[in-house]
Write a protein that holds these residues in place. Structure first.
Motif, PDB file in Angstrom:
ATOM      1  N   PRO A 545      70.454   9.598  31.199  1.00 30.22           N
ATOM      2  CA  PRO A 545      69.549  10.747  31.222  1.00 30.22           C
ATOM      3  C   PRO A 545      68.682  10.520  32.294  1.00 30.22           C
ATOM      4  CG  PRO A 545      69.930   9.896  28.882  1.00 30.22           C
ATOM      5  CD  PRO A 545      70.445   8.737  29.915  1.00 30.22           C
ATOM      6  N   GLY A 546      68.547  11.886  32.991  1.00 25.84           N
ATOM      7  CA  GLY A 546      67.276  11.739  34.022  1.00 25.84           C
ATOM      8  C   GLY A 546      67.679  10.944  35.450  1.00 25.84           C
ATOM      9  N   GLY A 547      68.897  10.530  35.258  1.00 22.29           N
ATOM     10  CA  GLY A 547      69.204   9.470  36.314  1.00 22.29           C
ATOM     11  C   GLY A 547      70.335  10.041  37.261  1.00 22.29           C
ATOM     12  N   LYS A 548      70.390   9.183  38.473  1.00 22.67           N
ATOM     13  CA  LYS A 548      71.605   9.508  39.150  1.00 22.67           C
ATOM     14  C   LYS A 548      72.133   8.160  39.527  1.00 22.67           C
ATOM     15  CE  LYS A 548      68.366   9.054  43.250  1.00 22.67           C
ATOM     16  NZ  LYS A 548      67.687  10.144  44.518  1.00 22.67           N
ATOM     17  N   VAL A 549      73.629   8.424  39.993  1.00 24.25           N
ATOM     18  CA  VAL A 549      74.463   7.262  40.263  1.00 24.25           C
ATOM     19  C   VAL A 549      75.215   7.617  41.486  1.00 24.25           C
ATOM     20  CG1 VAL A 549      76.489   5.928  39.609  1.00 24.25           C
ATOM     21  CG2 VAL A 549      74.813   6.259  37.953  1.00 24.25           C
ATOM     22  N   SER A 550      75.571   6.784  42.466  1.00 25.77           N
ATOM     23  CA  SER A 550      76.331   7.153  43.687  1.00 25.77           C
ATOM     24  C   SER A 550      77.412   6.046  43.550  1.00 25.77           C
ATOM     25  CB  SER A 550      75.637   6.923  45.075  1.00 25.77           C
ATOM     26  OG  SER A 550      74.457   7.717  44.997  1.00 25.77           O
ATOM     27  N   PHE A 551      78.716   6.766  44.025  1.00 26.41           N
ATOM     28  CA  PHE A 551      79.855   6.071  44.279  1.00 26.41           C
ATOM     29  C   PHE A 551      80.514   6.429  45.451  1.00 26.41           C
ATOM     30  CE2 PHE A 551      81.715   9.312  41.461  1.00 26.41           C
ATOM     31  CZ  PHE A 551      82.696   9.738  42.172  1.00 26.41           C
ATOM     32  N   ASP A 552      81.001   5.396  46.245  1.00 24.00           N
ATOM     33  CA  ASP A 552      81.566   5.683  47.582  1.00 24.00           C
ATOM     34  C   ASP A 552      83.414   5.629  47.015  1.00 24.00           C
ATOM     35  OD1 ASP A 552      79.392   5.623  48.781  1.00 24.00           O
ATOM     36  OD2 ASP A 552      79.700   3.549  49.561  1.00 24.00           O
ATOM     37  N   LEU A 553      83.973   6.459  47.446  1.00 24.22           N
ATOM     38  CA  LEU A 553      85.415   6.803  46.934  1.00 24.22           C
ATOM     39  C   LEU A 553      86.060   6.801  48.369  1.00 24.22           C
ATOM     40  CD1 LEU A 553      87.552   7.791  45.059  1.00 24.22           C
ATOM     41  CD2 LEU A 553      86.763  10.189  45.636  1.00 24.22           C
ATOM     42  N   THR A 554      87.230   6.202  48.098  1.00 21.83           N
ATOM     43  CA  THR A 554      88.357   6.333  49.270  1.00 21.83           C
ATOM     44  C   THR A 554      89.512   7.206  48.662  1.00 21.83           C
ATOM     45  OG1 THR A 554      87.937   4.310  50.508  1.00 21.83           O
ATOM     46  CG2 THR A 554      89.975   5.215  50.830  1.00 21.83           C
ATOM     47  N   ALA A 555      89.667   8.407  49.138  1.00 25.46           N
ATOM     48  CA  ALA A 555      90.605   9.375  48.503  1.00 25.46           C
ATOM     49  C   ALA A 555      91.816   8.945  48.820  1.00 25.46           C
ATOM     50  CB  ALA A 555      90.295  10.699  48.960  1.00 25.46           C
ATOM     51  N   ASP A 556      92.647   8.027  48.214  1.00 28.92           N
ATOM     52  CA  ASP A 556      93.871   7.285  48.702  1.00 28.92           C
ATOM     53  C   ASP A 556      95.278   7.852  48.097  1.00 28.92           C
ATOM     54  OD1 ASP A 556      93.102   6.053  46.226  1.00 28.92           O
ATOM     55  OD2 ASP A 556      93.400   3.945  47.222  1.00 28.92           O
ATOM     56  N   ALA A 557      94.815   8.597  46.813  1.00 27.67           N
ATOM     57  CA  ALA A 557      95.822   9.281  45.916  1.00 27.67           C
ATOM     58  C   ALA A 557      96.201  10.825  46.088  1.00 27.67           C
ATOM     59  CB  ALA A 557      95.553   8.726  44.522  1.00 27.67           C
ATOM     60  N   LEU A 558      97.362  11.245  46.770  1.00 27.23           N
ATOM     61  CA  LEU A 558      97.400  12.713  46.962  1.00 27.23           C
ATOM     62  C   LEU A 558      97.727  13.268  45.486  1.00 27.23           C
ATOM     63  CD1 LEU A 558     100.015  12.076  49.814  1.00 27.23           C
ATOM     64  CD2 LEU A 558      97.564  13.334  50.031  1.00 27.23           C
ATOM     65  N   GLY A 559      97.351  14.412  45.340  1.00 27.30           N
ATOM     66  CA  GLY A 559      97.575  15.220  44.276  1.00 27.30           C
ATOM     67  C   GLY A 559      96.323  15.826  43.706  1.00 27.30           C
ATOM     68  N   ASP A 560      96.425  16.301  42.497  1.00 25.98           N
ATOM     69  CA  ASP A 560      95.362  16.811  41.742  1.00 25.98           C
ATOM     70  C   ASP A 560      94.958  16.443  40.545  1.00 25.98           C
ATOM     71  OD1 ASP A 560      95.536  19.153  43.544  1.00 25.98           O
ATOM     72  OD2 ASP A 560      96.948  20.177  42.053  1.00 25.98           O
ATOM     73  N   TRP A 561      93.670  15.936  40.261  1.00 24.95           N
ATOM     74  CA  TRP A 561      93.214  14.893  39.601  1.00 24.95           C
ATOM     75  C   TRP A 561      92.152  15.354  38.729  1.00 24.95           C
ATOM     76  CZ3 TRP A 561      96.537  10.781  39.390  1.00 24.95           C
ATOM     77  CH2 TRP A 561      97.266  10.456  40.658  1.00 24.95           C
ATOM     78  N   ALA A 562      92.143  15.216  37.288  1.00 22.08           N
ATOM     79  CA  ALA A 562      91.078  15.552  36.496  1.00 22.08           C
ATOM     80  C   ALA A 562      89.946  14.821  36.648  1.00 22.08           C
ATOM     81  CB  ALA A 562      91.499  15.416  35.015  1.00 22.08           C
ATOM     82  N   PHE A 563      88.763  15.319  36.611  1.00 26.07           N
ATOM     83  CA  PHE A 563      87.373  14.580  36.900  1.00 26.07           C
ATOM     84  C   PHE A 563      86.564  14.997  35.939  1.00 26.07           C
ATOM     85  CE2 PHE A 563      83.333  14.531  39.477  1.00 26.07           C
ATOM     86  CZ  PHE A 563      83.351  13.240  39.458  1.00 26.07           C
ATOM     87  N   HIS A 564      86.165  14.321  34.880  1.00 20.28           N
ATOM     88  CA  HIS A 564      85.109  15.013  33.719  1.00 20.28           C
ATOM     89  C   HIS A 564      84.422  13.866  32.809  1.00 20.28           C
ATOM     90  CE1 HIS A 564      88.116  12.979  30.797  1.00 20.28           C
ATOM     91  NE2 HIS A 564      88.665  12.913  31.736  1.00 20.28           N
ATOM     92  N   CYS A 565      83.451  14.570  32.218  1.00 21.15           N
ATOM     93  CA  CYS A 565      82.781  13.727  31.207  1.00 21.15           C
ATOM     94  C   CYS A 565      83.848  13.195  30.223  1.00 21.15           C
ATOM     95  CB  CYS A 565      81.593  14.485  30.557  1.00 21.15           C
ATOM     96  SG  CYS A 565      80.582  13.548  29.525  1.00 21.15           S
ATOM     97  N   HIS A 566      83.585  11.889  29.666  1.00 20.55           N
ATOM     98  CA  HIS A 566      84.360  11.428  28.709  1.00 20.55           C
ATOM     99  C   HIS A 566      84.048  11.622  27.422  1.00 20.55           C
ATOM    100  CE1 HIS A 566      88.286   9.491  27.671  1.00 20.55           C
ATOM    101  NE2 HIS A 566      88.561   9.603  29.045  1.00 20.55           N
ATOM    102  N   MET A 567      83.100  12.125  27.296  1.00 15.25           N
ATOM    103  CA  MET A 567      82.304  12.726  25.889  1.00 15.25           C
ATOM    104  C   MET A 567      83.285  13.943  25.391  1.00 15.25           C
ATOM    105  SD  MET A 567      78.351  12.239  25.646  1.00 15.25           S
ATOM    106  CE  MET A 567      77.657  10.495  25.388  1.00 15.25           C
ATOM    107  N   LEU A 568      84.219  13.781  24.618  1.00 12.24           N
ATOM    108  CA  LEU A 568      85.433  14.605  24.482  1.00 12.24           C
ATOM    109  C   LEU A 568      84.781  16.126  24.073  1.00 12.24           C
ATOM    110  CD1 LEU A 568      88.253  14.960  24.101  1.00 12.24           C
ATOM    111  CD2 LEU A 568      88.101  14.631  21.574  1.00 12.24           C
ATOM    112  N   LEU A 569      83.623  16.327  23.460  1.00 16.04           N
ATOM    113  CA  LEU A 569      83.126  17.568  23.401  1.00 16.04           C
ATOM    114  C   LEU A 569      82.446  18.194  24.505  1.00 16.04           C
ATOM    115  CD1 LEU A 569      81.838  17.446  19.384  1.00 16.04           C
ATOM    116  CD2 LEU A 569      84.208  17.889  20.279  1.00 16.04           C
ATOM    117  N   HIS A 570      81.835  17.286  25.293  1.00  8.47           N
ATOM    118  CA  HIS A 570      81.441  17.850  26.540  1.00  8.47           C
ATOM    119  C   HIS A 570      82.476  18.146  27.309  1.00  8.47           C
ATOM    120  CE1 HIS A 570      77.272  15.377  26.101  1.00  8.47           C
ATOM    121  NE2 HIS A 570      77.504  16.057  25.232  1.00  8.47           N
TER     122      HIS A 570
END
Length: 588
Positions: A545-570
């Protein structure tokens, strides 16, 4: 697991296991030497190049009650899928339900058509149909699978995946146990969501009281006035709590006493998976230190700890080495401390580890509102605060609900669509990857943080990111609206575009007072923790909460991908986006 009725034959078989189980287990490979959950059979397993799975109705027995579940091959959790790095696998999934279903292979690197997200990567599995997922197994480690349809995951449609490495395993162990953590309610998840939309704190039974304040456990009157003036609740830590949830290990609650066997002196590998719908857990084994050797299936440099928080959808592999002939309690406590589950590690069946008292429930602080380390304990009125830098000058304290801190300066986050779904923007979000997570700030033993994690192998892509993306995690908690950058997925949001093989830094900024485990399908990324060259490689990262996280991504997988919070109701309420990866010429 389905409800269990004990007959004479079951009791005799279980007694035989208790007397001779350890002797027989020495003839089995380490991965096959699993414990048994009390008198129930261990979780089934499936392996090979052809695996058949059937999605259908099941029954679950918890706390002396039976309820309807959705399971796989007749039970919940489903079978442990055991694979080998380098093999090919074909998983034929038949849907016997009267509604659409699906299975997503969480953390597995698969072609996007095999990823299992209806409407994004494939159409879904219609009632009565069979869909064959086929892919090469490109990795090893601990993963899991679950439905991505109609909140069936919360109804029991999940299971573990274990992939053995093609070569020697860098982790030495004598025995292993798969531990699937989950939450279960006899109330249907659609009903849970409806109640939360009517009242955001519906399941919070741990609000502050006069008795708590007199006992010194709750906030001072001045602090309470300050929080009340902002219309926020420092006990609002989990949306759905132990007031309705039963917490489970491998489908069993504390009374069922799931038991994992060991011989004193053995190195035991615990493959711990949080398959919950809505619960982050704090995990500890009192009297037994844990050495973390993998996170999200990826090997890390061994680090010893006494407790760690596992967010929804994360996995951790730990090594424990019990030396005494005694029972140890495996404790998974909900981060709001509204409930817990105890399993047992023991040298013999029938042993029962102690159940510790649930610890005092935590309170949120100003840092959890994105206000840094500001000390507000001395007064109850924020009106006289001089924040000439402008960060708090634009707060609207009359917006109502959790909308008491609206940031009006559009230059701070110009991409955020301000409106009724965005109650707050954090004035001073901070990198909290080196901090103890919620509820563990003051415990008197070692607690794992993300900065403690260092990848075992050097990070593969040493390029500096060519660009950065800021992505705000936004919400109106009282109205139970969740989003990225103020836009719910249903609002026709555009995909987040990446060029194939580009290197991008993604900054996740949490403008809410709850942690969010953010999962990217089809990829791993490096969490920026100040360990350059050995950043932990993950598929899910928990943003405090109230925080930030950075990640470095190499986009190596072609296609359409889900990106979401894994709290199911969120996720179901809008905190979901699509990431698209295209070749340069296709993106143009």
């Amino acid at each position: 697991m389905p409800a269990i009725s004990l007959d004479r034959r079951t009791l005799i078989r279980s007694a035989a296991l208790g007397c001779g189980g350890l002797a027989m287990s020495t003839a089995l490979p380490a991965w096959a030497r699993r414990g048994t959950p009390g008198l129930a059979a261990p979780m089934a397993s499936a392996s090979g190049e052809e695996i058949a799975l059937s999605i259908g109705h099941a029954m679950i027995g918890v706390g002396g009650r039976e309820g309807h579940a959705i399971g796989i091959n007749g039970g919940t959790p489903g079978p442990i899928i055991r694979l080998k790095e380098g093999q090919k696998v074909r998983l034929a999934v038949t849907n016997t339900l009267a509604e659409e279903s699906s299975i997503h292979w969480h953390g597995m690197l698969v072609p996007f058509q095999m990823d299992g997200v209806p409407g994004v990567s494939f159409p879904g599995i219609e009632p009565g149909a069979t869909y064959s997922y086929e892919f090469d197994v490109r990795q090893s480690g601990t993963y899991w699978y679950h439905s991505h349809s109609a909140m069936q995951e919360a109804m029991g449609l999940y299971g573990a995946i274990v992939v053995d490495p093609a070569g020697p395993d860098p982790v030495a162990y004598d025995r292993e146990h798969v531990i699937l953590l989950a939450d279960w309610s006899f109330t249907h998840p659609h009903t849970l969501l409806r109640k939360l939309k009517a009242q955001g704190g519906y399941f919070n039974m741990q609000k502050q009281t006069l008795a708590g304040r007199l006992a010194g456990k709750d906030q001072s009157p001045a602090e309470r006035r300050m929080w009340a003036g902002m219309r926020m609740d420092p006990t609002d830590i989990s949306d759905v709590t132990g007031s309705t949830y039963h917490f489970l290990v491998n489908g069993h609650d504390t009374a069922a006493n799931w038991t994992g066997l060991f011989t004193p002196g053995e190195r035991v590998r615990l493959r711990i998976i949080n398959a919950s719908a809505m619960t982050n857990f704090n995990v500890r084994i009192p009297g037994l230190p844990m050495t973390v050797v993998a996170a999200d299936g990826q090997n890390v440099q061994p680090v010893e700890t006494d407790e760690f928080q596992i967010a929804i959808a994360e996995t951790y592999d730990v090594i424990v080495q019990p030396s005494s002939d005694q029972a140890y309690g495996f404790i998974a406590e909900g981060i709001d401390r509204s409930g817990q589950v105890r399993a047992t590690l023991a040298p013999r069946l029938g042993m029962v580890a102690p159940i510790p008292a649930i610890r005092e429930r935590p309170l949120l602080t100003m840092k959890d509102m994105g206000m840094g380390d500001m000390d507000m304990s001395g007064g109850g009125d924020m009106a006289g605060m001089d924040m000439s830098g402008g960060d708090m000058a634009g707060m609207d304290h009359g917006a109502g609900g959790h909308g008491a801190m609206n940031m009006r300066d559009p230059s701070v986050a110009p991409q955020v669509k301000m409106g009724p779904g965005v109650a707050t923007l954090s004035p001073m979000p901070t990198d909290r990857t080196g901090e103890r997570p919620t509820g563990l700030e003051k415990v008197d033993h070692r607690v794992l943080t993300y900065r403690d994690l260092k990848s075992l192998a050097p990070n593969a892509d040493t390029r500096a990111p060519s660009r950065e993306i800021d992505l705000h995690l936004t919400a109106n908690m009282e109205r139970y609206m969740w989003s990225f950058d103020g836009q719910k997925f249903s609002e026709n949001t555009e995909p987040i575009p990446f060029r194939h093989m580009e290197r991008v830094r993604v900054n996740l900024i949490n403008d809410t007072m709850m942690p969010h485990p953010i999962h990217l399908h089809g990829h791993f990324f490096e969490v920026v923790t100040g360990n350059p060259g050995h950043h932990p490689v993950k598929h899910t990262v928990n943003v405090l909460p109230g925080g930030k996280v950075s990640f470095d991504l190499t986009a190596d997988a072609l296609g359409d991908w889900a990106f979401h919070c894994h709290m199911l109701l969120h996720m179901m309420s809008g905190m979901f986006r699509v990431v698209t990866v295209r070749h340069e010429e296709d993106a143009a």
